[in-house]
Every structure is written in C-alpha cells, then in structure tokens.
Design an enzyme around this catalytic site. Structure first.
Site, PDB file in Angstrom:
ATOM      1  N   ASP A 125       0.815  -1.218   0.000  1.00  0.00           N
ATOM      2  CA  ASP A 125       0.000   0.000   0.000  1.00  0.00           C
ATOM      3  C   ASP A 125       0.851   1.271   0.000  1.00  0.00           C
ATOM      4  O   ASP A 125       2.058   1.224  -0.213  1.00  0.00           O
ATOM      5  CB  ASP A 125      -1.022  -0.060   1.142  1.00  0.00           C
ATOM      6  CG  ASP A 125      -2.360   0.452   0.638  1.00  0.00           C
ATOM      7  OD1 ASP A 125      -2.447   1.660   0.362  1.00  0.00           O
ATOM      8  OD2 ASP A 125      -3.300  -0.356   0.467  1.00  0.00           O
ATOM      9  N   HIS A 126       0.214   2.404   0.271  1.00  0.00           N
ATOM     10  CA  HIS A 126       0.873   3.703   0.060  1.00  0.00           C
ATOM     11  C   HIS A 126       2.072   3.928   0.986  1.00  0.00           C
ATOM     12  O   HIS A 126       2.094   3.459   2.121  1.00  0.00           O
ATOM     13  CB  HIS A 126      -0.149   4.823   0.279  1.00  0.00           C
ATOM     14  CG  HIS A 126      -0.603   4.917   1.709  1.00  0.00           C
ATOM     15  ND1 HIS A 126       0.016   5.732   2.617  1.00  0.00           N
ATOM     16  CD2 HIS A 126      -1.574   4.261   2.389  1.00  0.00           C
ATOM     17  CE1 HIS A 126      -0.578   5.605   3.791  1.00  0.00           C
ATOM     18  NE2 HIS A 126      -1.545   4.705   3.685  1.00  0.00           N
ATOM     19  N   ASP A 127       3.051   4.620   0.477  1.00  0.00           N
ATOM     20  CA  ASP A 127       4.175   5.147   1.267  1.00  0.00           C
ATOM     21  C   ASP A 127       4.982   4.075   1.998  1.00  0.00           C
ATOM     22  O   ASP A 127       5.542   4.345   3.070  1.00  0.00           O
ATOM     23  CB  ASP A 127       3.671   6.198   2.281  1.00  0.00           C
ATOM     24  CG  ASP A 127       3.000   7.366   1.564  1.00  0.00           C
ATOM     25  OD1 ASP A 127       3.645   7.946   0.687  1.00  0.00           O
ATOM     26  OD2 ASP A 127       1.819   7.655   1.867  1.00  0.00           O
ATOM     27  N   GLU A 145       2.707   2.746   4.746  1.00  0.00           N
ATOM     28  CA  GLU A 145       3.860   3.190   5.539  1.00  0.00           C
ATOM     29  C   GLU A 145       4.599   2.053   6.242  1.00  0.00           C
ATOM     30  O   GLU A 145       5.242   2.265   7.270  1.00  0.00           O
ATOM     31  CB  GLU A 145       3.437   4.254   6.559  1.00  0.00           C
ATOM     32  CG  GLU A 145       2.877   5.492   5.894  1.00  0.00           C
ATOM     33  CD  GLU A 145       2.446   6.554   6.878  1.00  0.00           C
ATOM     34  OE1 GLU A 145       2.739   6.415   8.080  1.00  0.00           O
ATOM     35  OE2 GLU A 145       1.804   7.518   6.439  1.00  0.00           O
TER      36      GLU A 145
END
Ligand SMILES: CC(C)(COP(=O)(O)OP(=O)(O)OC[C@H]1O[C@@H](n2cnc3c(N)ncnc32)[C@H](O)[C@@H]1OP(=O)(O)O)[C@@H](O)C(=O)NCCC(=O)NCCS
Length: 206
Positions: A125-127, A145
């Site tokens: 997922d993101h980051d 993250e």
C-alpha cells in the site's frame, strides 16, 4: 514466472536463459538455454547483452548473484520488469532488477529497492519503504507506511498492518499477521506474529 513476465511485458529483447541445471540447447518458455554460470562472459560478448534479470526466489542468493554480475560486468544493468497485469502507481518507484508479477499492486508514494520480487497478487500500500532484495509473497499484504529491511521476506499470504517496521533479513512466515515491529534476523509467524527464533541472512527459507 520472471521469464514469463519479461516476455509478456515485451519491452526487452530476451536472448536467452543462463541456468546451471538446464541443458544448453533446450528451451524454457520458448527461450533458448545458452549455458551455465561458466559461460556468462562468452554469452555477454556473443549476444551483446546489456541487461539481465535474476530469476531466483531466495533473497540472499538473488542478491549475491546480482552483486557478482554487476561487479564483474559493470556495463550490465539489472532490468526491472513489471507484468502488464500488475498495477504500479506512477507515484511509486521501483529499483533496478525488481520484478513485479501478475496481479501485484504497488500504491502511491511507495519506494521499492533494487532486486525485489513482488509476487502474484501481493499488495503493497501507500508510502511503504522496501529495502534491497526483499520479497513479498503471493497474496501477502502490506498496509500503508510499512518498512521492510534488506533481504527480508514476507511470505505467502502474510499481512502487515500499517506503519509497522520489519528489520533486515527477517522472514515473516506464511499466513502471519504482523501488528508490531519486528527486529532484524528473526523468523516470525502466527496471529499475531511473534519472533519464533533467530536466523542468519544466508539461511534458506523456501
Ligand atoms: C516460517 C517458515 C519459513 C519456516 O520456519 P521454520 O522455523 O523453519 O519452521 P519449521 O518448518 O521447522 O516448523 C516449525 C514449527 O512451526 C510451524 N510453522 C512453520 N511455519 C509456520 C507458519 N507460517 N505459521 C504457523 N506455524 C508455522 C510448523 O508447523 C512446526 O510446528 P510443529 O513443531 O508443531 O510441527 C515457513 O514455514 C514458511 O512460512 N514459509 C513460507 C514460504 C512461502 O511463502 N513460500 C511461497 C514462496 S512463492
């Protein structure tokens, strides 16, 4: 799977396969086997090879071979290949030599280091930040993250909740759910995942 992805993506001219167990002259997915490790130098000059992808699942062995090839042949570039049925955000970055297999998703802001394998239908997922020679197994899922250190493996179907950090050379076993940070060099599994024992970076896990 790596070769299939390279051929399906059809961005590189694939001249052949180097494999110590397949006989030269045979074909793999229609691609000729050109020789073994002992023939690398000859093959590179004969076919004017400019890039390569290492199709080895074990993170340590893939890393060792990649580093050996790039040191011995500095003009060779590790090639990044993404299956057309994977989805990588244009706001994500993939390192050289990284392979993204069918159905994998890499979301915005994520940075994937060199020589990683993002396996079938995994989700990053993101980051997120993935180090060098990391593998994410089939159907494994990282929340946003998440950090994964060099040579670590998140195995088949494991889940890692958002913002968790996983150290280097750690193996998260199949089906685990990681809800807290994990240190370097452990095997961890279960729900919730707990470190079960320590390991060394070169220890096989597949
Ligand atoms: C974690 C793993 C690396 C093995 O670790 P290990 O320490 O060598 O474990 P062992 O195989 O010696 O098993 C030790 C015990 O842990 C259990 N165990 C092993 N992996 C487990 C897991 N993922 N979840 C729960 N229990 C597990 C075994 O059943 C065994 O239990 P027992 O002592 O009651 O019989 C492996 O089981 C694993 O999950 N591999 C995933 C490989 C993968 O994803 N392959 C797909 C690649 S495409």
């Amino acid at each position: 799977m790596v070769l299939d992805t390279l051929l399906t993506e059809n961005r590189a001219c694939v001249v052949g396969v180097i494999d110590n167990r397949l006989s030269p002259g045979k074909k793999l997915l229609g691609v000729p086997v050109l020789g073994t490790d002992a023939d690398v130098s000859r093959i590179i000059s004969e076919f004017q090879v400019c890039g390569f992808v290492v199709g080895i699942g074990d993170n340590w062995r893939r890393g060792q071979l990649t580093q050996h090839l790039t040191q011995r042949f500095p003009k060779l570039t590790p090639f990044c290949t993404v299956h057309p049925r994977a989805w990588v955000s244009r706001f994500a970055e993939l390192g050289p030599g990284t392979v993204v297999l069918p159905g994998a998703v890499v979301n915005a802001g994520t940075q994937v280091g060199p020589g990683c394998i993002l396996n079938t239908q995994c989700s990053v997922d993101h980051d997120c930040r993935l180090g060098a020679f990391v593998s994410i197994g089939p159907h494994a899922c990282l929340g946003g993250e998440v950090r994964v250190g060099d040579y670590s493996a998140i195995c088949l179907g494991a889940h890692v909740i958002h913002a968790v950090s996983i150290g280097q050379a750690t193996v998260v076993g199949a089906g685990a759910v990681v809800v807290k940070n994990l240190p370097d060099s452990v095997v961890a599994y279960g729900i919730p995942a707990r470190p079960i024992r320590s390991r060394t970076v070169e220890e096989p896990y597949l």
